[in-house]
Design an enzyme around this catalytic site. Sequence first.
Site, mmCIF file in Angstrom:
data_model
loop_
_atom_site.group_PDB
_atom_site.id
_atom_site.type_symbol
_atom_site.label_atom_id
_atom_site.label_comp_id
_atom_site.label_asym_id
_atom_site.label_seq_id
_atom_site.Cartn_x
_atom_site.Cartn_y
_atom_site.Cartn_z
ATOM 1 N N ASP A 17 25.951 -4.303 -7.474
ATOM 2 C CA ASP A 17 26.326 -3.019 -6.895
ATOM 3 C C ASP A 17 26.199 -3.161 -5.374
ATOM 4 O O ASP A 17 25.531 -4.075 -4.892
ATOM 5 C CB ASP A 17 25.384 -1.943 -7.443
ATOM 6 C CG ASP A 17 25.505 -0.630 -6.703
ATOM 7 O OD1 ASP A 17 26.626 -0.101 -6.645
ATOM 8 O OD2 ASP A 17 24.486 -0.152 -6.172
ATOM 9 N N ASP A 19 26.110 -0.142 -2.525
ATOM 10 C CA ASP A 19 25.277 0.843 -1.819
ATOM 11 C C ASP A 19 23.914 0.985 -2.481
ATOM 12 O O ASP A 19 23.825 1.264 -3.665
ATOM 13 C CB ASP A 19 25.977 2.207 -1.791
ATOM 14 C CG ASP A 19 27.287 2.135 -1.024
ATOM 15 O OD1 ASP A 19 27.249 1.750 0.153
ATOM 16 O OD2 ASP A 19 28.340 2.443 -1.613
ATOM 17 N N THR A 260 -8.325 -1.373 8.063
ATOM 18 C CA THR A 260 -6.928 -1.555 8.433
ATOM 19 C C THR A 260 -6.622 -0.756 9.691
ATOM 20 O O THR A 260 -6.949 0.423 9.785
ATOM 21 C CB THR A 260 -5.994 -1.108 7.302
ATOM 22 O OG1 THR A 260 -6.310 0.213 6.921
ATOM 23 C CG2 THR A 260 -6.110 -2.048 6.119
ATOM 24 N N ASN A 262 -4.355 1.147 11.652
ATOM 25 C CA ASN A 262 -3.080 1.842 11.454
ATOM 26 C C ASN A 262 -2.302 2.033 12.745
ATOM 27 O O ASN A 262 -2.868 2.282 13.793
ATOM 28 C CB ASN A 262 -3.322 3.216 10.841
ATOM 29 C CG ASN A 262 -3.925 3.120 9.461
ATOM 30 O OD1 ASN A 262 -5.102 2.781 9.331
ATOM 31 N ND2 ASN A 262 -3.147 3.380 8.456
ATOM 32 N N GLU A 312 -0.409 -0.959 7.375
ATOM 33 C CA GLU A 312 -1.860 -1.118 7.454
ATOM 34 C C GLU A 312 -2.263 -2.582 7.619
ATOM 35 O O GLU A 312 -2.472 -3.280 6.636
ATOM 36 C CB GLU A 312 -2.517 -0.556 6.184
ATOM 37 C CG GLU A 312 -2.202 0.903 5.948
ATOM 38 C CD GLU A 312 -3.198 1.563 5.000
ATOM 39 O OE1 GLU A 312 -4.176 0.911 4.578
ATOM 40 O OE2 GLU A 312 -3.000 2.744 4.701
ATOM 41 N N TYR A 324 -9.803 1.834 18.251
ATOM 42 C CA TYR A 324 -8.797 2.902 18.292
ATOM 43 C C TYR A 324 -8.257 3.028 19.711
ATOM 44 O O TYR A 324 -8.993 2.903 20.678
ATOM 45 C CB TYR A 324 -9.413 4.242 17.872
ATOM 46 C CG TYR A 324 -9.866 4.266 16.424
ATOM 47 C CD1 TYR A 324 -8.936 4.150 15.398
ATOM 48 C CD2 TYR A 324 -11.207 4.394 16.106
ATOM 49 C CE1 TYR A 324 -9.351 4.165 14.063
ATOM 50 C CE2 TYR A 324 -11.631 4.413 14.779
ATOM 51 C CZ TYR A 324 -10.693 4.289 13.769
ATOM 52 O OH TYR A 324 -11.107 4.309 12.469
ATOM 53 N N ARG A 337 3.933 -10.190 -1.834
ATOM 54 C CA ARG A 337 4.147 -9.542 -3.144
ATOM 55 C C ARG A 337 4.538 -8.079 -2.951
ATOM 56 O O ARG A 337 4.322 -7.513 -1.886
ATOM 57 C CB ARG A 337 2.879 -9.627 -3.995
ATOM 58 C CG ARG A 337 1.721 -8.840 -3.406
ATOM 59 C CD ARG A 337 0.539 -8.731 -4.359
ATOM 60 N NE ARG A 337 -0.603 -8.085 -3.716
ATOM 61 C CZ ARG A 337 -0.821 -6.787 -3.744
ATOM 62 N NH1 ARG A 337 0.005 -5.989 -4.381
ATOM 63 N NH2 ARG A 337 -1.867 -6.268 -3.124
ATOM 64 N N PHE A 342 -2.853 -0.400 -9.319
ATOM 65 C CA PHE A 342 -3.917 -1.110 -10.007
ATOM 66 C C PHE A 342 -4.732 -0.150 -10.844
ATOM 67 O O PHE A 342 -4.936 1.004 -10.458
ATOM 68 C CB PHE A 342 -4.801 -1.838 -8.987
ATOM 69 C CG PHE A 342 -4.084 -2.992 -8.336
ATOM 70 C CD1 PHE A 342 -4.112 -4.252 -8.897
ATOM 71 C CD2 PHE A 342 -3.329 -2.786 -7.190
ATOM 72 C CE1 PHE A 342 -3.425 -5.310 -8.318
ATOM 73 C CE2 PHE A 342 -2.633 -3.840 -6.605
ATOM 74 C CZ PHE A 342 -2.681 -5.102 -7.164
HETATM 75 P P1 ADP Z 1 -8.990 4.504 9.341
HETATM 76 O O1 ADP Z 1 -7.817 3.741 8.817
HETATM 77 O O2 ADP Z 1 -9.203 5.803 8.635
HETATM 78 O O3 ADP Z 1 -8.946 4.649 10.828
HETATM 79 P P2 ADP Z 1 -10.555 2.220 8.504
HETATM 80 O O4 ADP Z 1 -11.751 2.261 7.633
HETATM 81 O O5 ADP Z 1 -9.318 1.575 7.942
HETATM 82 O O6 ADP Z 1 -10.306 3.695 8.960
HETATM 83 O O7 ADP Z 1 -10.940 1.533 9.868
HETATM 84 C C1 ADP Z 1 -9.951 1.152 10.767
HETATM 85 C C2 ADP Z 1 -10.517 0.725 12.102
HETATM 86 O O8 ADP Z 1 -11.485 -0.307 11.956
HETATM 87 C C3 ADP Z 1 -9.452 0.090 12.978
HETATM 88 O O9 ADP Z 1 -8.706 1.034 13.665
HETATM 89 C C4 ADP Z 1 -10.279 -0.753 13.902
HETATM 90 O O10 ADP Z 1 -10.694 0.002 15.015
HETATM 91 C C5 ADP Z 1 -11.500 -1.122 13.098
HETATM 92 N N1 ADP Z 1 -11.538 -2.513 12.631
HETATM 93 C C6 ADP Z 1 -12.648 -3.257 12.636
HETATM 94 N N2 ADP Z 1 -12.399 -4.487 12.143
HETATM 95 C C7 ADP Z 1 -11.104 -4.524 11.811
HETATM 96 C C8 ADP Z 1 -10.262 -5.527 11.257
HETATM 97 N N3 ADP Z 1 -10.724 -6.735 10.947
HETATM 98 N N4 ADP Z 1 -8.953 -5.211 11.043
HETATM 99 C C9 ADP Z 1 -8.490 -3.983 11.316
HETATM 100 N N5 ADP Z 1 -9.224 -3.001 11.836
HETATM 101 C C10 ADP Z 1 -10.527 -3.244 12.101
HETATM 102 N N1 RBF Z 2 -2.744 -0.291 -2.180
HETATM 103 C C1 RBF Z 2 -2.099 -0.157 -3.351
HETATM 104 O O1 RBF Z 2 -2.148 0.924 -3.956
HETATM 105 N N2 RBF Z 2 -1.387 -1.187 -3.897
HETATM 106 C C2 RBF Z 2 -1.301 -2.395 -3.299
HETATM 107 O O2 RBF Z 2 -0.641 -3.290 -3.834
HETATM 108 C C3 RBF Z 2 -1.971 -2.571 -2.054
HETATM 109 N N3 RBF Z 2 -1.938 -3.758 -1.402
HETATM 110 C C4 RBF Z 2 -2.601 -3.894 -0.202
HETATM 111 C C5 RBF Z 2 -2.575 -5.121 0.466
HETATM 112 C C6 RBF Z 2 -3.212 -5.300 1.691
HETATM 113 C C7 RBF Z 2 -3.167 -6.629 2.352
HETATM 114 C C8 RBF Z 2 -3.891 -4.212 2.289
HETATM 115 C C9 RBF Z 2 -4.587 -4.362 3.616
HETATM 116 C C10 RBF Z 2 -3.953 -2.992 1.618
HETATM 117 C C11 RBF Z 2 -3.309 -2.823 0.374
HETATM 118 N N4 RBF Z 2 -3.360 -1.625 -0.320
HETATM 119 C C12 RBF Z 2 -2.697 -1.476 -1.516
HETATM 120 C C13 RBF Z 2 -4.198 -0.551 0.165
HETATM 121 C C14 RBF Z 2 -3.404 0.619 0.640
HETATM 122 O O3 RBF Z 2 -2.838 0.337 1.853
HETATM 123 C C15 RBF Z 2 -4.351 1.795 0.643
HETATM 124 O O4 RBF Z 2 -3.555 2.907 0.818
HETATM 125 C C16 RBF Z 2 -5.409 1.713 1.668
HETATM 126 O O5 RBF Z 2 -6.543 1.143 1.119
HETATM 127 C C17 RBF Z 2 -5.760 3.033 2.198
HETATM 128 O O6 RBF Z 2 -6.550 2.908 3.303
HETATM 129 MG MG MG Z 3 -6.932 2.099 8.161
#
Ligand code: ADP
Ligand code: RBF
Ligand code: MG
Length: 388
Positions: A17, A19, A260, A262, A312, A324, A337, A342
């Site tokens: 397909d 679109d 993570t 963001n 993330e 931040y 993947r 899960f």
């Molecule tokens: P949120 O996503 O609600 O801000 P998280 O628990 O995901 O909270 O924490 C994210 C923050 O953690 C990042 O913005 C960063 O400041 C900090 N941080 C510390 N170590 C790491 C890392 N290894 N990778 C990404 N963020 C990290």
């Molecule tokens: N969340 C899921 O529900 N399914 C996934 O397959 C999944 N894979 C992830 C892989 C990586 C490398 C990371 C960093 C996060 C993943 N998450 C997954 C987590 C998802 O982003 C989740 O919303 C966060 O944990 C919220 O902070």
């Molecule tokens: Mg985060």
Amino acid sequence: MTATKPLMRLVSHVILDLDGTLLNTDGTVGEVLRTYLVKYGKQWDGKRAQRIVGKTPLETAAAIVEDYGLPCTTEELISEITPLFSDRWSNIKALPGAARLIKHLSGHGVPIALASNSPRENIELKISYHNGWKESFSIIIGGDEVKMGKPSPEIFLEAAKRLNVEPSNCLVIEDSLPGVTAGKAAGMRVVAVPSLPKQAPLYSSADEVINSLLDLEPEKWGLPPFQDWIESTLPIEPWYIGGPVIKGFGRGSKVLGIPTANLSADGFSAILSEHASGVYFGWAGLSTRGIYKMVMSIGWNPYFDNTEKTIEPWLLHDFNEDFYGEELRLAIVGYIRPEANFPSLESLIAKIHDDRNVAEKALDLPMYSVYKDAPYLKASLSQNNHHS
Ligand code: ADP
Ligand code: RBF
Ligand code: MG
């Protein structure tokens, strides 16, 4: 799950397909509507886009007026929106894995048909912007060349006839429900690639549902396997994204040991719509600090029911503090993947740690490690050092 699954019958021909399967037509429609709705003070809901997939322009407009409570008629909406589409046909991007699939199949001599509900003339126009596509299709059939479009099986049966093959030897790849229905009614194998997340249950009549074309395993259907996976990773055309790190809406990811960093979804929705949700990896440049290995998810956070895709990145380094507000730049170089559901938090965490290991190892391969020196990542460093 039934205990006795019939053996998959092997296929020799593929029917695609256009679109929503090969081309990101829905992304283009989404972009236009997103911009348009701002005028009415409404926010486009990417997750509800399923409401318009596979619909006629009239049905689409009616659904938009109703869903967003717009103070205009369906006809008014159509007349305002039609011009916004007119110069966009040349800009419709190939979906992730589309060009790779076409090249792979044609390179191995697997005959491919293109069967789309849209008129033949539009098909030719849309594919003309993609090098090598037209020549790769043995035949092309438009909705105007059959009596009834999908969900009628007619277009697929006609494709098989012109390919000179039994319908049962054809594999159909489709994103829409009418397309899947048509393929099954034609007696063909059907792989569904829904354009939107979490739609798998709707596609139960398909033989398999995959997240994106990147996840297709042709060998399951008796076709030649892809040979570009390397150590559980798929190299992709690198792409770059960056901005200040914002407070995310994690479900306590630091508590889980998976922090993570963001990035705001604002301004990135177009680039994220070009990429399938899933797990990717690459390099992360953090202003004033350095460049680190990185594994990340692109997805629809199931916990917060967000209407925008989130990104993330987990930087594979031990930081003792938050960052931040700092400028984060990413070079995304490979795919691992699809995003998955899960059964437990423990199994999700375990899988994310597997992803980390895969990424950490792969990034030492020369084909991925070269991007550590990408000017885009370095620029953020030198610029910020200079200013501090
Ligand atoms: P949120 O996503 O609600 O801000 P998280 O628990 O995901 O909270 O924490 C994210 C923050 O953690 C990042 O913005 C960063 O400041 C900090 N941080 C510390 N170590 C790491 C890392 N290894 N990778 C990404 N963020 C990290
Ligand atoms: N969340 C899921 O529900 N399914 C996934 O397959 C999944 N894979 C992830 C892989 C990586 C490398 C990371 C960093 C996060 C993943 N998450 C997954 C987590 C998802 O982003 C989740 O919303 C966060 O944990 C919220 O902070
Ligand atoms: Mg985060």
